[in-house]
Design a protein around this motif. Structure first.
Motif, short mmCIF file in Angstrom:
data_model
loop_
_atom_site.label_atom_id
_atom_site.label_comp_id
_atom_site.label_asym_id
_atom_site.label_seq_id
_atom_site.Cartn_x
_atom_site.Cartn_y
_atom_site.Cartn_z
N ASN A 12 -1.92 28.77 -84.30
CA ASN A 12 -2.29 30.09 -84.80
C ASN A 12 -1.67 31.21 -83.95
O ASN A 12 -2.25 32.27 -83.77
CB ASN A 12 -3.81 30.27 -84.90
N GLN A 13 -0.48 30.94 -83.44
CA GLN A 13 0.26 31.96 -82.70
C GLN A 13 1.64 32.13 -83.33
O GLN A 13 2.12 31.27 -84.07
CB GLN A 13 0.40 31.56 -81.23
N PHE A 14 2.25 33.28 -83.04
CA PHE A 14 3.65 33.49 -83.39
C PHE A 14 4.51 33.06 -82.22
O PHE A 14 4.18 33.33 -81.06
CB PHE A 14 3.95 34.98 -83.63
N LEU A 15 5.60 32.39 -82.53
CA LEU A 15 6.68 32.16 -81.57
C LEU A 15 7.77 33.16 -81.94
O LEU A 15 8.17 33.24 -83.10
CB LEU A 15 7.24 30.75 -81.68
N ILE A 16 8.23 33.91 -80.97
CA ILE A 16 9.25 34.93 -81.19
C ILE A 16 10.47 34.51 -80.38
O ILE A 16 10.39 34.38 -79.15
CB ILE A 16 8.76 36.31 -80.75
N ALA A 17 11.60 34.29 -81.06
CA ALA A 17 12.80 33.83 -80.38
C ALA A 17 13.32 34.89 -79.42
O ALA A 17 13.43 36.06 -79.77
CB ALA A 17 13.88 33.45 -81.38
N MET A 18 13.63 34.46 -78.22
CA MET A 18 14.21 35.33 -77.21
C MET A 18 15.74 35.36 -77.37
O MET A 18 16.31 34.44 -77.98
CB MET A 18 13.84 34.82 -75.81
N PRO A 19 16.40 36.37 -76.81
CA PRO A 19 17.87 36.42 -76.92
C PRO A 19 18.56 35.18 -76.34
O PRO A 19 19.66 34.84 -76.73
CB PRO A 19 18.24 37.66 -76.10
N SER A 20 17.89 34.48 -75.42
CA SER A 20 18.47 33.28 -74.81
C SER A 20 18.34 32.03 -75.69
O SER A 20 18.79 30.96 -75.29
CB SER A 20 17.81 33.01 -73.46
N MET A 21 17.74 32.17 -76.88
CA MET A 21 17.57 31.02 -77.77
C MET A 21 18.94 30.37 -78.02
O MET A 21 19.84 30.99 -78.59
CB MET A 21 16.93 31.46 -79.08
N ALA A 22 19.09 29.13 -77.57
CA ALA A 22 20.37 28.44 -77.66
C ALA A 22 20.68 27.95 -79.08
O ALA A 22 21.83 27.83 -79.46
CB ALA A 22 20.38 27.27 -76.69
N ASP A 23 19.66 27.66 -79.86
CA ASP A 23 19.84 27.13 -81.21
C ASP A 23 20.01 28.27 -82.20
O ASP A 23 19.08 29.04 -82.44
CB ASP A 23 18.64 26.26 -81.57
N ALA A 24 21.20 28.40 -82.80
CA ALA A 24 21.51 29.49 -83.72
C ALA A 24 20.57 29.51 -84.93
O ALA A 24 20.32 30.58 -85.50
CB ALA A 24 22.96 29.41 -84.18
N PRO A 80 14.48 23.71 -90.22
CA PRO A 80 15.45 22.69 -90.61
C PRO A 80 14.87 21.30 -90.89
O PRO A 80 15.58 20.43 -91.37
CB PRO A 80 16.38 22.64 -89.39
N VAL A 81 13.58 21.09 -90.63
CA VAL A 81 12.97 19.78 -90.85
C VAL A 81 12.42 19.72 -92.28
O VAL A 81 11.73 20.63 -92.73
CB VAL A 81 11.84 19.52 -89.83
N TRP A 151 11.30 31.26 -76.02
CA TRP A 151 10.30 31.84 -76.92
C TRP A 151 9.30 32.70 -76.15
O TRP A 151 8.94 32.37 -75.03
CB TRP A 151 9.48 30.73 -77.61
N LEU A 152 8.82 33.74 -76.82
CA LEU A 152 7.61 34.45 -76.44
C LEU A 152 6.54 33.99 -77.41
O LEU A 152 6.86 33.63 -78.55
CB LEU A 152 7.77 35.96 -76.60
#
Length: 191
Positions: A12-24, A80-81, A151-152
């Protein structure tokens, strides 16, 4: 070695991708976490509309959608899953669907066709988001990505999912933390 009671729970949380996210695939993503436990995590990306609209998807599965406001709503890329499978993130309802997960303290996620039938007949959840595919992590994988500044996380706000335009959800999710996209860094800080 940490004890199970020390484990974080991002359900029940949001994951927010950080600029360092390696997976495009996940660059700029906001993911609603439906489940996070010792076996891993499952979530749905909430800010990636596809070119497919509900009417087209419903036609593919032989359901007639006649609710005019819903016809042109986008189907989202949930991750992607199992990208060929539908996942409906929706407000909790009193209806029991065949394959539904109640997210503790949050929304519900249903994968069975009966929720789509209810939506087609105008009896389903009023607020919902339909995705194709989901994001998944094996045991410890998400925690590792967070430790590498991927992630944040923040408590999810259903209003962002259902009331904010998709292109504004990343910024809206960050604003819960009092952060703007300009403040993000790809560098991890360690004390």
């Amino acid at each position: 070695m940490s004890k199970a009671s020390d484990r974080i729970n991002l359900t029940n949380q949001f994951l927010i991708a950080m600029p360092s996210m390696a997976d495009a695939v996940f660059a700029g993503a906001v993911i609603y976490v439906c489940e996070h436990n010792e076996r891993g995590a499952l979530g749905l990306m909430i800010n990636r509309p596809t070119d497919i609209v509900l009417q087209a998807l419903f036609n593919r599965i032989d359901l007639k959608l006649e609710n005019e406001p819903l016809l042109h709503l986008p189907v989202y890329f949930g991750g992607p899953v199992q990208a060929e499978r539908g996942f409906v993130l929706h407000e909790p309802t009193s209806t029991q669907y065949n394959s539904s997960m109640q997210v503790p303290g949050g929304l519900a996620m249903t994968t069975s066709k009966d929720v789509l039938e209810e939506i087609a007949f105008g009896k389903g959840p009023e607020k919902f988001l339909l995705t194709l595919g989901h994001a998944g992590w094996s045991a410890g994988q998400l925690e590792e990505e967070i430790s590498r500044n991927g992630w944040l996380n923040v408590e999810a706000d259903p209003g962002i999912i259902f009331n904010v335009p998709a292109e504004q959800r990343f910024t809206a999710a960050l604003s819960i933390l009092g952060v703007s996209p300009a403040m993000l860094s790809s560098e991890a800080g360690h004390a």
